[in-house]
Design an enzyme around this catalytic site. Structure first.
Site, PDB file in Angstrom:
ATOM      1  N   LYS A  32       0.876  -1.177   0.000  1.00 50.35           N
ATOM      2  CA  LYS A  32       0.000   0.000   0.000  1.00 50.35           C
ATOM      3  C   LYS A  32       0.904   1.215   0.000  1.00 50.35           C
ATOM      4  CE  LYS A  32      -1.895   3.061   1.959  1.00 50.35           C
ATOM      5  NZ  LYS A  32      -1.706   4.480   1.534  1.00 50.35           N
ATOM      6  N   GLY A  57       6.773   5.412   7.678  1.00 52.24           N
ATOM      7  CA  GLY A  57       5.880   6.568   7.646  1.00 52.24           C
ATOM      8  C   GLY A  57       6.130   7.454   8.834  1.00 52.24           C
ATOM      9  N   GLY A  77       2.311   5.623  12.289  1.00 53.12           N
ATOM     10  CA  GLY A  77       2.975   4.497  12.951  1.00 53.12           C
ATOM     11  C   GLY A  77       2.242   4.095  14.222  1.00 53.12           C
ATOM     12  N   GLU A  92       9.425   1.930  10.627  1.00 48.91           N
ATOM     13  CA  GLU A  92      10.504   2.893  10.340  1.00 48.91           C
ATOM     14  C   GLU A  92       9.852   4.258  10.324  1.00 48.91           C
ATOM     15  OE1 GLU A  92      13.575   2.348  10.197  1.00 48.91           O
ATOM     16  OE2 GLU A  92      13.898   0.287   9.533  1.00 48.91           O
ATOM     17  N   CYS A 136      13.878  10.899   6.267  1.00 47.78           N
ATOM     18  CA  CYS A 136      13.674  10.594   7.681  1.00 47.78           C
ATOM     19  C   CYS A 136      14.927  10.878   8.491  1.00 47.78           C
ATOM     20  CB  CYS A 136      13.285   9.128   7.820  1.00 47.78           C
ATOM     21  SG  CYS A 136      14.430   8.023   6.984  1.00 47.78           S
ATOM     22  N   GLU A 176       9.358  16.932  13.813  1.00 44.66           N
ATOM     23  CA  GLU A 176       9.909  16.653  12.482  1.00 44.66           C
ATOM     24  C   GLU A 176       9.221  17.556  11.453  1.00 44.66           C
ATOM     25  OE1 GLU A 176       8.839  13.014  10.431  1.00 44.66           O
ATOM     26  OE2 GLU A 176      10.941  12.690   9.907  1.00 44.66           O
TER      27      GLU A 176
HETATM   28  P1  NAD Z   1       2.518   9.078   6.528  1.00 45.68           P
HETATM   29  O1  NAD Z   1       2.722   8.574   7.888  1.00 45.68           O
HETATM   30  O2  NAD Z   1       1.551  10.156   6.289  1.00 45.68           O
HETATM   31  O3  NAD Z   1       2.086   7.880   5.560  1.00 45.68           O
HETATM   32  C1  NAD Z   1       2.830   6.682   5.453  1.00 45.68           C
HETATM   33  C2  NAD Z   1       1.921   5.600   4.903  1.00 45.68           C
HETATM   34  O4  NAD Z   1       0.995   5.207   5.923  1.00 45.68           O
HETATM   35  C3  NAD Z   1       1.066   6.024   3.711  1.00 45.68           C
HETATM   36  O5  NAD Z   1       0.973   4.968   2.783  1.00 45.68           O
HETATM   37  C4  NAD Z   1      -0.281   6.308   4.354  1.00 45.68           C
HETATM   38  O6  NAD Z   1      -1.358   6.212   3.445  1.00 45.68           O
HETATM   39  C5  NAD Z   1      -0.326   5.230   5.410  1.00 45.68           C
HETATM   40  N1  NAD Z   1      -1.225   5.475   6.531  1.00 45.68           N
HETATM   41  C6  NAD Z   1      -1.446   6.633   7.167  1.00 45.68           C
HETATM   42  N2  NAD Z   1      -2.296   6.451   8.189  1.00 45.68           N
HETATM   43  C7  NAD Z   1      -2.628   5.144   8.208  1.00 45.68           C
HETATM   44  C8  NAD Z   1      -3.472   4.334   9.019  1.00 45.68           C
HETATM   45  N3  NAD Z   1      -4.149   4.844  10.046  1.00 45.68           N
HETATM   46  N4  NAD Z   1      -3.557   3.013   8.763  1.00 45.68           N
HETATM   47  C9  NAD Z   1      -2.862   2.472   7.740  1.00 45.68           C
HETATM   48  N5  NAD Z   1      -2.067   3.198   6.911  1.00 45.68           N
HETATM   49  C10 NAD Z   1      -1.936   4.518   7.148  1.00 45.68           C
HETATM   50  O7  NAD Z   1       3.987   9.469   6.055  1.00 45.68           O
HETATM   51  P2  NAD Z   1       4.435  10.262   4.761  1.00 45.68           P
HETATM   52  O8  NAD Z   1       4.009  11.680   4.896  1.00 45.68           O
HETATM   53  O9  NAD Z   1       4.082   9.493   3.548  1.00 45.68           O
HETATM   54  O10 NAD Z   1       6.028  10.150   4.898  1.00 45.68           O
HETATM   55  C11 NAD Z   1       6.783  10.954   5.705  1.00 45.68           C
HETATM   56  C12 NAD Z   1       7.139  10.271   6.996  1.00 45.68           C
HETATM   57  O11 NAD Z   1       7.774   9.031   6.747  1.00 45.68           O
HETATM   58  C13 NAD Z   1       8.121  11.101   7.794  1.00 45.68           C
HETATM   59  O12 NAD Z   1       7.770  11.092   9.145  1.00 45.68           O
HETATM   60  C14 NAD Z   1       9.430  10.367   7.593  1.00 45.68           C
HETATM   61  O13 NAD Z   1      10.383  10.573   8.592  1.00 45.68           O
HETATM   62  C15 NAD Z   1       8.971   8.956   7.521  1.00 45.68           C
HETATM   63  N6  NAD Z   1      10.006   8.139   6.866  1.00 45.68           N
HETATM   64  C16 NAD Z   1      10.721   7.257   7.629  1.00 45.68           C
HETATM   65  C17 NAD Z   1      11.749   6.521   7.037  1.00 45.68           C
HETATM   66  C18 NAD Z   1      12.570   5.544   7.845  1.00 45.68           C
HETATM   67  O14 NAD Z   1      13.169   4.663   7.255  1.00 45.68           O
HETATM   68  N7  NAD Z   1      12.610   5.643   9.170  1.00 45.68           N
HETATM   69  C19 NAD Z   1      12.030   6.683   5.688  1.00 45.68           C
HETATM   70  C20 NAD Z   1      11.284   7.593   4.952  1.00 45.68           C
HETATM   71  C21 NAD Z   1      10.256   8.314   5.549  1.00 45.68           C
END
Ligand code: NAD
Length: 494
Positions: free
Chosen positions: A175, A228, A233, A250, A284, A385
């Site tokens: 997804k 995410g 998370g 992550e 991230c 962040e």
């Molecule tokens: P986000 O948390 O908005 O979304 C991530 C994913 O989760 C998306 O596919 C979203 O549709 C899904 N999602 C959101 N809420 C959900 C729920 N309740 N149930 C199931 N799925 C859900 O993140 P984003 O804006 O896409 O990305 C940015 C974030 O990702 C930043 O915080 C960044 O630090 C983090 N990130 C972490 C790493 C790592 O390896 N630690 C790498 C890249 C990005």
């Protein structure tokens, strides 16, 4: 404009809703593709395909070596398709195309590395203290894995899950984020080309609320892997806990980068600018808190400004571009809100500080690379962040203070240490609460080395040999060597 459907059981599948979402190019603000708007029915179909592939399909009868060969082929295919896939990811999330090409070529090695590990998943024969029993262990796949990814680096982050998870023998429903799903859909089709059986890799596109939640909570999904933000998370972790599903998370960061007075200041400035502004801060691991020792503060700040000012912002498809726009409009607005918070908190803008007004960038979601000083570690801009091109610069007096400020955060993803004194480098690195520590470098990753977070930055590890353990569960098998069964009562079992 291309329309993308879900990828389920080796075929493109129209969304049950009959609806599509528009994918906007953040450089032009034009819709450049449409993706299926998934719902629970689409998730059910994809999970069923993945379950059948896991339980009854050829995948489950395949030897581990055969799985490894398929993964190796996938590495070759990914490499051959890098030039085709990279512009698609750039159009989706605005990341400079040369950057994406480099990542995709490197991703081939992730498949090859885990291809090699597929047939080295070995159980054990413990020298059991019970002479009447033979015992052995097996490491088995969970079954259907839900892999949920963000928009900033969709291909990289999905491969970090697929390569170890498939090597371990699982099947997947992916997804991707609704803002940038095209690369993941194109990748899924390559699995069929590589010879993976239908249903092993499926993709359902759509939002977290309409697709993600149902996927995580689906009773046939037995493992969840997410990259995410902290909010998503936390929601996913709670949902998965309902059925005790193992979760790899992550998440985000607010990583400190400590510059000691004895550092090579030129190297430290270049490394800090790379670690923060590469990918326009949408990483991230971005080193968004730079801690500088008092007596070199002014000199170092000058170097930071000099290197950052040289960044070329532009069309992500132009090979000369070094910084692209924010990945989407809501994210642009979020970063702009943080710039307002920075002003309200009394920080000083020494570079950038707002949306870009450079000629040619009018239509894109560009924010100027920004450096903030007069920041204290209790401010929101130092604690939350921002995920954009906003660097905060703080001062410290000595090692103890640097370590205290560095660890005074809810996150723990990365940390940097710049010093020419290796004893200090090791002493400080040992005390930093972060999953990756970089000495005189920043943001290095490899398929061979574990990546993940301490504290609120996540759970579990991706990459390296231990990543495969995230996708395996252990079974202990007991075989009686007795010709006659022991009496049912009166003797403790075994
Ligand atoms: P986000 O948390 O908005 O979304 C991530 C994913 O989760 C998306 O596919 C979203 O549709 C899904 N999602 C959101 N809420 C959900 C729920 N309740 N149930 C199931 N799925 C859900 O993140 P984003 O804006 O896409 O990305 C940015 C974030 O990702 C930043 O915080 C960044 O630090 C983090 N990130 C972490 C790493 C790592 O390896 N630690 C790498 C890249 C990005």
């Amino acid at each position: 404009m291309k329309t993308y459907n879900h990828f389920i059981d080796g075929k493109w599948a129209e969304p049950a809703t009959g609806l599509w979402l528009e994918s906007e190019n953040p450089y032009t603000r034009q819709t450049w593709a449409r993706i299926a708007r998934g719902n629970t029915a689409d998730v059910d179909a994809a999970v069923e395909a993945a379950l059948q592939a896991f339980e009854t399909g050829p995948w489950t009868r395949m030897t581990a070596s055969a799985r490894g060969k398929l993964l190796w082929r996938m590495g070759d295919l990914l490499e051959a398709n890098a030039d085709r896939l990279a512009p698609l990811e750039s159009l989706d999330n605005g990341r400079p195309v040369e950057d994406v090409k480099g990542i995709i070529r490197h991703l081939s090695d992730y498949f090859r590395y885990f291809a090699g590990l597929a047939d080295k998943i070995e159980g054990a024969v413990p020298p059991i203290e019970k002479p009447d029993y033979f015992n052995y262990t097996r490491h088995e796949p969970y079954g259907v894995v839900a892999a949920i990814t963000p928009w900033n680096s969709p291909l990289l982050l999905v491969v970090w899950k697929l390569a170890p998870g498939l090597a371990a023998g699982n099947t997947f429903v992916l997804k991707p984020h609704e803002v940038a799903s095209v690369g993941t859909l194109e990748l899924a089709a390559l699995f069929t080309q590589a010879g993976f059986p239908d249903g092993v890799v499926n993709v359902v596109t759509g939002t977290g609320a309409e697709v993600g939640e149902h996927l995580v909570g689906h009773p046939d999904v037995r493992k969840v892997a997410v990259t995410g933000g902290e909010l998503a998370g936390r929601a996913i972790y709670q949902l998965a806990a309902r059925d005790f599903k193992p979760v790899t998370l992550e998440l985000g960061g607010k990583s400190p980068n400590i510059v000691f007075a004895d550092a090579n200041l030129d190297n430290a400035a270049k490394g800090s600018v790379m670690g923060m502004f590469n990918t326009s801060g949408q990483a991230c691991i971005a080193c968004s808190r730079v801690l500088v020792q008092d007596n070199v503060y002014e000199a170092f700040l000058e170097k930071l400004i000099e290197h950052t000012s040289a960044a070329r912002l532009g069309d992500p498809l132009d090979p000369a571009t070094e910084m692209g726009p924010m990945g989407c409009r809501p994210h642009f607005e979020k970063v702009m809100t943080y710039l307002k918070i920075a002003a309200d908190e009394g920080t000083k803008v020494v570079l950038g500080g707002g949306a870009s007004t450079r000629p040619g960038l009018e239509n894109g979601y560009f924010i100027e690379p920004t450096i903030l000083t007069e920041v204290t570690n209790d401010m929101r801009v130092a604690r939350e962040e921002i995920f954009g091109p906003v660097m905060t610069v703080l001062r410290f007096k000595d090692d103890e203070e640097a370590i205290r400020i560095a660890n005074d955060t809810s996150f723990g993803l990365g940390a940097g240490v710049w010093t020419e004194d290796m004893r200090r480098a090791i002493r400080v690195s040992d005390r930093l609460q972060a999953g990756s520590v970089y000495v005189n470098s920043y943001r290095v990753v490899s398929y061979m080395s574990p990546f993940g977070g301490y504290k609120n930055s996540g759970l579990g590890r991706e990459n390296g040999q231990e990543a495969i353990r995230e996708y395996l569960q252990t079974k202990s098998v007991w075989i009686s060597l007795n010709d006659t069964a022991p009496p049912p009562f009166g003797k403790p079992y075994g």
